[in-house]
Design a protein around this motif. Structure first.
Motif, PDB file in Angstrom:
ATOM      1  N   GLU A 247      43.100  29.423  26.429  1.00  0.00           N
ATOM      2  CA  GLU A 247      41.993  30.332  26.127  1.00  0.00           C
ATOM      3  C   GLU A 247      40.865  30.193  27.138  1.00  0.00           C
ATOM      4  N   ALA A 248      40.641  28.995  27.646  1.00  0.00           N
ATOM      5  CA  ALA A 248      39.544  28.770  28.598  1.00  0.00           C
ATOM      6  C   ALA A 248      39.804  29.466  29.927  1.00  0.00           C
ATOM      7  N   ASN A 249      41.066  29.588  30.308  1.00  0.00           N
ATOM      8  CA  ASN A 249      41.407  30.193  31.604  1.00  0.00           C
ATOM      9  C   ASN A 249      41.962  31.604  31.474  1.00  0.00           C
ATOM     10  N   LEU A 250      41.834  32.196  30.298  1.00  0.00           N
ATOM     11  CA  LEU A 250      42.557  33.430  30.008  1.00  0.00           C
ATOM     12  C   LEU A 250      42.200  34.568  30.961  1.00  0.00           C
ATOM     13  N   LEU A 251      40.932  34.723  31.288  1.00  0.00           N
ATOM     14  CA  LEU A 251      40.483  35.859  32.086  1.00  0.00           C
ATOM     15  C   LEU A 251      40.066  35.472  33.506  1.00  0.00           C
ATOM     16  N   ARG A 252      40.508  34.326  33.973  1.00  0.00           N
ATOM     17  CA  ARG A 252      40.173  33.916  35.333  1.00  0.00           C
ATOM     18  C   ARG A 252      41.001  34.713  36.340  1.00  0.00           C
ATOM     19  N   PRO A 253      40.340  35.446  37.244  1.00  0.00           N
ATOM     20  CA  PRO A 253      41.104  36.283  38.193  1.00  0.00           C
ATOM     21  C   PRO A 253      41.759  35.496  39.319  1.00  0.00           C
ATOM     22  N   ASP A 254      41.381  34.230  39.489  1.00  0.00           N
ATOM     23  CA  ASP A 254      41.897  33.451  40.610  1.00  0.00           C
ATOM     24  C   ASP A 254      43.043  32.536  40.216  1.00  0.00           C
ATOM     25  N   GLN A 255      43.470  32.598  38.976  1.00  0.00           N
ATOM     26  CA  GLN A 255      44.503  31.663  38.519  1.00  0.00           C
ATOM     27  C   GLN A 255      45.811  32.414  38.249  1.00  0.00           C
ATOM     28  N   TRP A 256      46.590  32.631  39.299  1.00  0.00           N
ATOM     29  CA  TRP A 256      47.873  33.302  39.145  1.00  0.00           C
ATOM     30  C   TRP A 256      48.913  32.365  38.553  1.00  0.00           C
ATOM     31  N   ILE A 257      48.832  31.082  38.902  1.00  0.00           N
ATOM     32  CA  ILE A 257      49.729  30.079  38.331  1.00  0.00           C
ATOM     33  C   ILE A 257      48.966  29.335  37.244  1.00  0.00           C
ATOM     34  N   PRO A 258      49.368  29.477  35.982  1.00  0.00           N
ATOM     35  CA  PRO A 258      48.607  28.854  34.884  1.00  0.00           C
ATOM     36  C   PRO A 258      48.547  27.340  35.029  1.00  0.00           C
ATOM     37  N   ASN A 259      47.372  26.800  34.812  1.00  0.00           N
ATOM     38  CA  ASN A 259      47.171  25.354  34.875  1.00  0.00           C
ATOM     39  C   ASN A 259      46.060  24.946  33.905  1.00  0.00           C
ATOM     40  N   PRO A 260      46.420  24.356  32.778  1.00  0.00           N
ATOM     41  CA  PRO A 260      47.765  23.980  32.332  1.00  0.00           C
ATOM     42  C   PRO A 260      48.500  25.159  31.682  1.00  0.00           C
ATOM     43  N   ILE A 261      49.800  24.992  31.514  1.00  0.00           N
ATOM     44  CA  ILE A 261      50.627  26.012  30.856  1.00  0.00           C
ATOM     45  C   ILE A 261      50.678  25.744  29.357  1.00  0.00           C
ATOM     46  N   THR A 262      50.522  26.800  28.576  1.00  0.00           N
ATOM     47  CA  THR A 262      50.609  26.680  27.122  1.00  0.00           C
ATOM     48  C   THR A 262      51.494  27.781  26.550  1.00  0.00           C
ATOM     49  N   LEU A 263      52.223  27.441  25.489  1.00  0.00           N
ATOM     50  CA  LEU A 263      53.059  28.422  24.783  1.00  0.00           C
ATOM     51  C   LEU A 263      52.439  28.824  23.455  1.00  0.00           C
ATOM     52  N   GLU A 264      51.176  28.500  23.283  1.00  0.00           N
ATOM     53  CA  GLU A 264      50.522  28.779  22.004  1.00  0.00           C
ATOM     54  C   GLU A 264      50.506  30.268  21.683  1.00  0.00           C
TER      55      GLU A 264
ATOM     56  N   VAL B 114      53.474  42.714  40.984  1.00  0.00           N
ATOM     57  CA  VAL B 114      52.130  42.147  40.799  1.00  0.00           C
ATOM     58  C   VAL B 114      51.640  42.270  39.358  1.00  0.00           C
ATOM     59  N   PRO B 115      51.659  43.454  38.745  1.00  0.00           N
ATOM     60  CA  PRO B 115      51.214  43.521  37.344  1.00  0.00           C
ATOM     61  C   PRO B 115      52.108  42.742  36.391  1.00  0.00           C
ATOM     62  N   VAL B 116      53.426  42.708  36.664  1.00  0.00           N
ATOM     63  CA  VAL B 116      54.325  41.933  35.807  1.00  0.00           C
ATOM     64  C   VAL B 116      53.993  40.450  35.899  1.00  0.00           C
ATOM     65  N   THR B 117      53.749  39.972  37.118  1.00  0.00           N
ATOM     66  CA  THR B 117      53.383  38.569  37.312  1.00  0.00           C
ATOM     67  C   THR B 117      52.081  38.244  36.593  1.00  0.00           C
ATOM     68  N   TRP B 118      51.138  39.160  36.643  1.00  0.00           N
ATOM     69  CA  TRP B 118      49.850  38.931  35.982  1.00  0.00           C
ATOM     70  C   TRP B 118      50.016  38.861  34.464  1.00  0.00           C
ATOM     71  N   VAL B 119      50.865  39.708  33.908  1.00  0.00           N
ATOM     72  CA  VAL B 119      51.106  39.688  32.460  1.00  0.00           C
ATOM     73  C   VAL B 119      51.713  38.358  32.041  1.00  0.00           C
ATOM     74  N   VAL B 120      52.744  37.907  32.759  1.00  0.00           N
ATOM     75  CA  VAL B 120      53.387  36.633  32.424  1.00  0.00           C
ATOM     76  C   VAL B 120      52.405  35.484  32.587  1.00  0.00           C
ATOM     77  N   SER B 121      51.638  35.510  33.665  1.00  0.00           N
ATOM     78  CA  SER B 121      50.655  34.447  33.909  1.00  0.00           C
ATOM     79  C   SER B 121      49.620  34.380  32.796  1.00  0.00           C
ATOM     80  N   THR B 122      49.098  35.520  32.400  1.00  0.00           N
ATOM     81  CA  THR B 122      48.077  35.541  31.347  1.00  0.00           C
ATOM     82  C   THR B 122      48.626  35.033  30.020  1.00  0.00           C
ATOM     83  N   SER B 123      49.882  35.342  29.727  1.00  0.00           N
ATOM     84  CA  SER B 123      50.466  34.908  28.462  1.00  0.00           C
ATOM     85  C   SER B 123      50.659  33.404  28.393  1.00  0.00           C
TER      86      SER B 123
END
Length: 267
Positions: free
Chosen positions: A28-45, A15-24
């Protein structure tokens, strides 16, 4: 029952590993959203321009970490394998006393000896150099020496006896016969020590205070701000720092498991 317990432990780790990868991978707009485990949209910035802007000397920090991890691992394997082999095979006065003294040092927390060790390294002029994190490994580790001793106790003597009959000395027997067959033990301890050194934070922050000597853990920690922190770049740095360990384990997984499994428990 056992599989259920293992499943619960796996979830607790993932769970914490998944959260780290998801946050990365979030914007920036979705960075701290607790309900977004799957990033949408995905960015490599955060992995590209963002990380290198936050850590412009990333290459230097990576080199420092690699240098310390590789050299200390080599030193530990060299010194501890020789000491473990001597304790397992050679007969010398007070051998058991030396062994129990070695085990006793494992009971002493490293924090107890931190101040005298720091004073010693300061008098040697080793502060802000990688020496305190590399040189001690060439003088052995209690756990690694114990591990090697137990492994060599389960090693068949017939091969060594055959080498002795062929005229091989103790050092030649060790290098030519024992070391090649003991690859699982070397790999297992090498991976464990390399991982601990690669992820080390406590000792580097004590001995390495100059920025040009920092390791990756210090560099990532430095991105934390008092009022705001670039969480995307921090998580990207954590993911990138974890990848070499994952790749290393995947490459040597078979030998690692054998080294842990084949280590005997004979006294």
């Amino acid at each position: 029952m056992y599989y259920g317990l293992l499943g619960i432990l796996a979830v607790a780790y993932l769970v914490p590993v998944t959260w780290v990868v998801s946050t990365s991978l979030r914007t920036e707009a979705n960075l701290l959203r607790p309900d977004q485990w799957i990033p949408n949209p995905i960015t490599l910035e955060h992995y590209t321009s963002g990380l290198y802007e936050a850590l412009p000397n990333l290459g230097r920090y990576t080199y420092n970490t690699l240098r310390i991890s590789i050299l200390s691992t080599v030193g530990m394997l060299l010194s501890c394998s020789l000491a473990g082999y001597a304790l397992a095979r050679w007969r010398f006065p007070l051998r058991n006393l030396w062994f129990f003294g070695l085990l006793a040092t494992m009971m002493v927390p490293g924090h107890v000896t931190l101040i005298p060790t720091y004073v010693l390294f300061r008098k040697l002029g080793w502060l802000n150099t990688p020496n305190p994190l590399i040189i001690p490994a060439f003088f052995g580790s209690p756990f690694a020496t114990f591990f090697f001793r137990q492994f060599f106790l389960s090693f068949p003597r017939e091969l060594e006896d055959a080498a002795t009959l062929d005229g091989a000395g103790a050092l030649r027997t060790f290098v030519g016969i024992v070391v090649p067959v003991s690859k699982p033990a070397f790999v297992a301890l090498g991976v464990l020590h390399f991982t601990g050194s690669w992820n080390g934070f406590f000792l580097p922050i004590i001995y390495l205070t100059r920025k040009d000597q920092w390791v990756l853990t210090q560099a990532i920690r430095s991105m934390l701000g008092r009022y705001d922190s670039p969480w995307g770049e921090i998580m990207a740095g954590v993911v990138l720092m974890t990848l070499p360990i994952i790749v290393l384990y995947m490459l040597v997984q078979r030998y690692f498991v054998q080294g842990i499994t084949f280590t005997g428990i004979r006294g």
